[in-house]
Design a protein around this motif. Structure first.
Motif, PDB file in Angstrom:
ATOM      1  N   ASN A 165      55.547  37.252  26.959  1.00 15.43           N
ATOM      2  CA  ASN A 165      56.699  36.904  27.794  1.00 15.43           C
ATOM      3  C   ASN A 165      56.244  36.856  29.252  1.00 15.43           C
ATOM      4  OD1 ASN A 165      56.620  39.625  28.704  1.00 15.43           O
ATOM      5  ND2 ASN A 165      58.121  40.275  27.161  1.00 15.43           N
ATOM      6  N   GLU A 166      57.153  36.492  30.147  1.00 20.10           N
ATOM      7  CA  GLU A 166      56.779  36.304  31.548  1.00 20.10           C
ATOM      8  C   GLU A 166      56.221  37.576  32.165  1.00 20.10           C
ATOM      9  OE1 GLU A 166      58.856  34.822  35.767  1.00 20.10           O
ATOM     10  OE2 GLU A 166      59.929  34.651  33.863  1.00 20.10           O
ATOM     11  N   LYS A 167      56.871  38.712  31.888  1.00 24.00           N
ATOM     12  CA  LYS A 167      56.413  39.981  32.443  1.00 24.00           C
ATOM     13  C   LYS A 167      55.037  40.358  31.908  1.00 24.00           C
ATOM     14  CE  LYS A 167      57.930  44.794  32.995  1.00 24.00           C
ATOM     15  NZ  LYS A 167      59.029  45.771  32.669  1.00 24.00           N
ATOM     16  N   GLY A 168      54.842  40.168  30.614  1.00 20.42           N
ATOM     17  CA  GLY A 168      53.559  40.505  30.019  1.00 20.42           C
ATOM     18  C   GLY A 168      52.436  39.627  30.541  1.00 20.42           C
ATOM     19  N   TYR A 169      52.693  38.325  30.658  1.00 15.81           N
ATOM     20  CA  TYR A 169      51.664  37.405  31.149  1.00 15.81           C
ATOM     21  C   TYR A 169      51.276  37.735  32.580  1.00 15.81           C
ATOM     22  CZ  TYR A 169      49.218  33.028  32.081  1.00 15.81           C
ATOM     23  OH  TYR A 169      48.262  32.092  32.409  1.00 15.81           O
ATOM     24  N   ALA A 170      52.252  38.041  33.420  1.00 20.50           N
ATOM     25  CA  ALA A 170      51.959  38.381  34.815  1.00 20.50           C
ATOM     26  C   ALA A 170      51.136  39.664  34.901  1.00 20.50           C
ATOM     27  CB  ALA A 170      53.260  38.528  35.600  1.00 20.50           C
ATOM     28  N   ALA A 171      51.502  40.654  34.100  1.00 21.77           N
ATOM     29  CA  ALA A 171      50.734  41.906  34.098  1.00 21.77           C
ATOM     30  C   ALA A 171      49.331  41.686  33.566  1.00 21.77           C
ATOM     31  CB  ALA A 171      51.460  42.955  33.252  1.00 21.77           C
ATOM     32  N   GLY A 172      49.197  40.780  32.585  1.00 24.63           N
ATOM     33  CA  GLY A 172      47.885  40.477  32.031  1.00 24.63           C
ATOM     34  C   GLY A 172      46.968  39.822  33.039  1.00 24.63           C
ATOM     35  N   LEU A 173      47.480  38.896  33.819  1.00 23.26           N
ATOM     36  CA  LEU A 173      46.666  38.253  34.848  1.00 23.26           C
ATOM     37  C   LEU A 173      46.188  39.268  35.884  1.00 23.26           C
ATOM     38  CD1 LEU A 173      48.637  34.927  35.491  1.00 23.26           C
ATOM     39  CD2 LEU A 173      46.434  35.193  34.314  1.00 23.26           C
ATOM     40  N   LYS A 174      47.056  40.193  36.266  1.00 18.17           N
ATOM     41  CA  LYS A 174      46.665  41.220  37.235  1.00 18.17           C
ATOM     42  C   LYS A 174      45.579  42.131  36.657  1.00 18.17           C
ATOM     43  CE  LYS A 174      51.102  41.365  39.676  1.00 18.17           C
ATOM     44  NZ  LYS A 174      52.313  42.184  39.966  1.00 18.17           N
ATOM     45  N   TYR A 175      45.720  42.484  35.370  1.00 19.63           N
ATOM     46  CA  TYR A 175      44.704  43.305  34.710  1.00 19.63           C
ATOM     47  C   TYR A 175      43.358  42.587  34.717  1.00 19.63           C
ATOM     48  CZ  TYR A 175      41.882  44.705  30.699  1.00 19.63           C
ATOM     49  OH  TYR A 175      40.836  45.035  29.880  1.00 19.63           O
ATOM     50  N   LEU A 176      43.331  41.305  34.358  1.00 14.61           N
ATOM     51  CA  LEU A 176      42.067  40.572  34.321  1.00 14.61           C
ATOM     52  C   LEU A 176      41.435  40.496  35.704  1.00 14.61           C
ATOM     53  CD1 LEU A 176      42.734  37.602  31.875  1.00 14.61           C
ATOM     54  CD2 LEU A 176      41.561  39.763  31.418  1.00 14.61           C
ATOM     55  N   GLU A 177      42.255  40.334  36.727  1.00 16.04           N
ATOM     56  CA  GLU A 177      41.708  40.289  38.096  1.00 16.04           C
ATOM     57  C   GLU A 177      41.044  41.618  38.431  1.00 16.04           C
ATOM     58  OE1 GLU A 177      41.115  40.971  42.115  1.00 16.04           O
ATOM     59  OE2 GLU A 177      42.793  41.962  41.094  1.00 16.04           O
ATOM     60  N   ARG A 178      41.705  42.728  38.098  1.00 18.78           N
ATOM     61  CA  ARG A 178      41.114  44.049  38.382  1.00 18.78           C
ATOM     62  C   ARG A 178      39.846  44.254  37.557  1.00 18.78           C
ATOM     63  NH1 ARG A 178      46.696  45.514  37.796  1.00 18.78           N
ATOM     64  NH2 ARG A 178      46.292  46.459  35.740  1.00 18.78           N
ATOM     65  N   LYS A 179      39.895  43.856  36.320  1.00 20.08           N
ATOM     66  CA  LYS A 179      38.797  44.072  35.370  1.00 20.08           C
ATOM     67  C   LYS A 179      37.513  43.371  35.799  1.00 20.08           C
ATOM     68  CE  LYS A 179      37.961  42.921  30.467  1.00 20.08           C
ATOM     69  NZ  LYS A 179      37.209  41.679  30.580  1.00 20.08           N
ATOM     70  N   HIS A 180      37.627  42.243  36.472  1.00 22.18           N
ATOM     71  CA  HIS A 180      36.447  41.443  36.796  1.00 22.18           C
ATOM     72  C   HIS A 180      35.938  41.646  38.213  1.00 22.18           C
ATOM     73  CE1 HIS A 180      35.774  39.164  33.140  1.00 22.18           C
ATOM     74  NE2 HIS A 180      37.082  39.198  32.965  1.00 22.18           N
ATOM     75  N   ARG A 181      36.428  42.661  38.898  1.00 26.82           N
ATOM     76  CA  ARG A 181      35.900  42.910  40.250  1.00 26.82           C
ATOM     77  C   ARG A 181      34.453  43.404  40.208  1.00 26.82           C
ATOM     78  NH1 ARG A 181      41.192  45.575  41.876  1.00 26.82           N
ATOM     79  NH2 ARG A 181      40.078  47.493  41.359  1.00 26.82           N
ATOM     80  N   ARG A 182      34.111  44.152  39.180  1.00 30.42           N
ATOM     81  CA  ARG A 182      32.744  44.670  39.088  1.00 30.42           C
ATOM     82  C   ARG A 182      31.792  43.537  38.725  1.00 30.42           C
ATOM     83  NH1 ARG A 182      30.253  49.927  38.203  1.00 30.42           N
ATOM     84  NH2 ARG A 182      28.122  49.528  37.530  1.00 30.42           N
ATOM     85  N   LYS A 183      30.640  43.502  39.394  1.00 25.98           N
ATOM     86  CA  LYS A 183      29.705  42.390  39.216  1.00 25.98           C
ATOM     87  C   LYS A 183      28.642  42.681  38.156  1.00 25.98           C
ATOM     88  CE  LYS A 183      31.960  40.174  42.297  1.00 25.98           C
ATOM     89  NZ  LYS A 183      32.949  39.177  41.827  1.00 25.98           N
ATOM     90  N   ASP A 184      28.064  43.886  38.149  1.00 26.78           N
ATOM     91  CA  ASP A 184      27.023  44.203  37.166  1.00 26.78           C
ATOM     92  C   ASP A 184      27.695  44.828  35.943  1.00 26.78           C
ATOM     93  OD1 ASP A 184      27.617  46.435  38.834  1.00 26.78           O
ATOM     94  OD2 ASP A 184      25.831  47.471  38.083  1.00 26.78           O
ATOM     95  N   ARG A 185      27.886  44.005  34.917  1.00 27.21           N
ATOM     96  CA  ARG A 185      28.703  44.374  33.782  1.00 27.21           C
ATOM     97  C   ARG A 185      27.855  44.568  32.528  1.00 27.21           C
ATOM     98  NH1 ARG A 185      33.914  43.264  34.581  1.00 27.21           N
ATOM     99  NH2 ARG A 185      34.324  42.729  32.411  1.00 27.21           N
ATOM    100  N   SER A 186      28.378  45.362  31.601  1.00 24.27           N
ATOM    101  CA  SER A 186      27.734  45.496  30.301  1.00 24.27           C
ATOM    102  C   SER A 186      27.783  44.163  29.564  1.00 24.27           C
ATOM    103  CB  SER A 186      28.448  46.559  29.456  1.00 24.27           C
ATOM    104  OG  SER A 186      28.013  47.857  29.776  1.00 24.27           O
ATOM    105  N   PRO A 187      26.786  43.874  28.731  1.00 30.11           N
ATOM    106  CA  PRO A 187      26.850  42.670  27.896  1.00 30.11           C
ATOM    107  C   PRO A 187      28.070  42.717  26.978  1.00 30.11           C
ATOM    108  CG  PRO A 187      24.646  43.636  27.857  1.00 30.11           C
ATOM    109  CD  PRO A 187      25.538  44.632  28.533  1.00 30.11           C
ATOM    110  N   GLU A 188      28.602  41.547  26.658  1.00 28.00           N
ATOM    111  CA  GLU A 188      29.726  41.482  25.727  1.00 28.00           C
ATOM    112  C   GLU A 188      29.294  41.970  24.341  1.00 28.00           C
ATOM    113  OE1 GLU A 188      32.930  40.702  26.427  1.00 28.00           O
ATOM    114  OE2 GLU A 188      32.336  40.561  28.534  1.00 28.00           O
ATOM    115  N   VAL A 189      30.262  42.421  23.562  1.00 34.27           N
ATOM    116  CA  VAL A 189      29.977  42.923  22.218  1.00 34.27           C
ATOM    117  C   VAL A 189      29.501  41.771  21.334  1.00 34.27           C
ATOM    118  CG1 VAL A 189      31.001  43.989  20.163  1.00 34.27           C
ATOM    119  CG2 VAL A 189      31.634  44.793  22.448  1.00 34.27           C
ATOM    120  N   SER A 190      28.398  41.984  20.618  1.00 41.23           N
ATOM    121  CA  SER A 190      27.845  40.947  19.756  1.00 41.23           C
ATOM    122  C   SER A 190      28.724  40.758  18.521  1.00 41.23           C
ATOM    123  CB  SER A 190      26.429  41.332  19.322  1.00 41.23           C
ATOM    124  OG  SER A 190      26.478  42.431  18.410  1.00 41.23           O
ATOM    125  N   GLU A 191      28.559  39.622  17.878  1.00 41.05           N
ATOM    126  CA  GLU A 191      29.312  39.354  16.650  1.00 41.05           C
ATOM    127  C   GLU A 191      28.916  40.331  15.544  1.00 41.05           C
ATOM    128  OE1 GLU A 191      31.942  37.407  16.230  1.00 41.05           O
ATOM    129  OE2 GLU A 191      31.755  37.069  18.388  1.00 41.05           O
TER     130      GLU A 191
END
Length: 278
Positions: A165-191
């Protein structure tokens, strides 16, 4: 108090049981640290900095990649108890004898098993968006959400953690913005690791007589936190945990799904600090 934050704390490594664990620790160094166990397909960098930095104001926060995940070596186990065994080895390798354990989603299942395997090590538990062994998944949308295609791909985490919903999508975008501030990140989980995690989840959710009996033996004070409509691990599972654990309390956040702590980070930090400080 260390000067580092979620975004600046360096990654360190420690070896235990033949595994080279990647971890980060920061925050107030006195008192009992909180060890954080992350969700399916998650690494240290999937935690919300608003949560980790908030908790770090009052305690030391320890993030880590379990075996075979992110920047850690070895093979990801295909059972939850084995994941917990590795987590216990990691905690003890840091020289810690008493910790609080916070687990989110599959990390919440791991947190419970840590308390079962090493009860003297765990002071308190915080379980977020998770369930017991034999969890009720009849209403789960996890298969639908994780098999869909997203553009950009990172929007998977909006679908997985927030309501559509609108509230969830807006909160999700804010979370992703916060989550990606760090530059040196762990590798993504492999398949390969994700497949092992999925097998562990399926095995853990199998129903059997007395499947919840183990909960009566987890005597640590426990805070269970759920969203009002968890699309991944249905909210009823939080109630099951609270009803079968002898010293548990439950908070359900409104209009939220699998990531209530990411939707209401300030409120979650306040509730968690109140609980851990009591």
């Amino acid at each position: 108090m260390t000067t580092h934050t979620h975004d600046t704390v360096p990654t360190q490594f420690v070896e235990a049981s033949g595994i080279r664990f990647a971890y980060r620790r920061f925050g107030k160094t006195s008192g009992i640290p909180v060890v954080m166990n992350i969700h399916f397909r998650g690494t240290m960098d999937h935690w919300d900095p608003a949560v980790t930095d908030g908790l770090a104001q009052e305690r030391e926060v320890i993030l880590f990649d379990n075996a075979g995940i992110g920047a850690s070596s070895w093979v990801t186990p295909s059972t939850i108890p084995s994941m917990a065994t590795d987590a216990v080895a990691f905690i003890k390798a840091l020289g810690l004898t008493k910790v609080d354990v916070l687990g989110y989603s599959v990390g919440g299942k791991v947190a419970q098993e840590i308390a079962v395997q090493a009860p003297d090590l765990v002071r308190k538990l915080v379980l977020v968006g998770t369930g017991p062994r034999g969890a009720d998944t009849a209403a789960s949308k996890a298969g639908e959400i994780f098999s869909a295609t997203y553009d950009p791909p990172e929007h998977l985490w909006i679908a997985a953690h927030f309501l559509p919903n609108e509230k969830g999508y807006a909160a999700g975008l804010k979370y992703l913005e916060r989550k990606h501030r760090r530059k040196d990140r762990s590798p993504e989980v492999s398949e390969v690791s994700a497949t092992a995690q999925y097998a562990a989840i399926v095995s853990s959710n199998e129903k059997s007589d007395g499947v919840w009996d183990y909960l009566a033996d987890i005597h640590q004070p426990t805070l269970v936190v759920d969203g009002s409509n968890d699309l991944i691990i249905p909210t009823i599972n939080g109630y099951t945990l609270q009803q079968h654990m002898p010293n548990a309390q439950l908070i359900v956040y409104p209009d939220s799904s699998h990531g209530p702590q990411n939707q209401y980070p300030e409120l979650f930090v306040a509730h968690t600090n109140m609980f851990l400080n009591a």
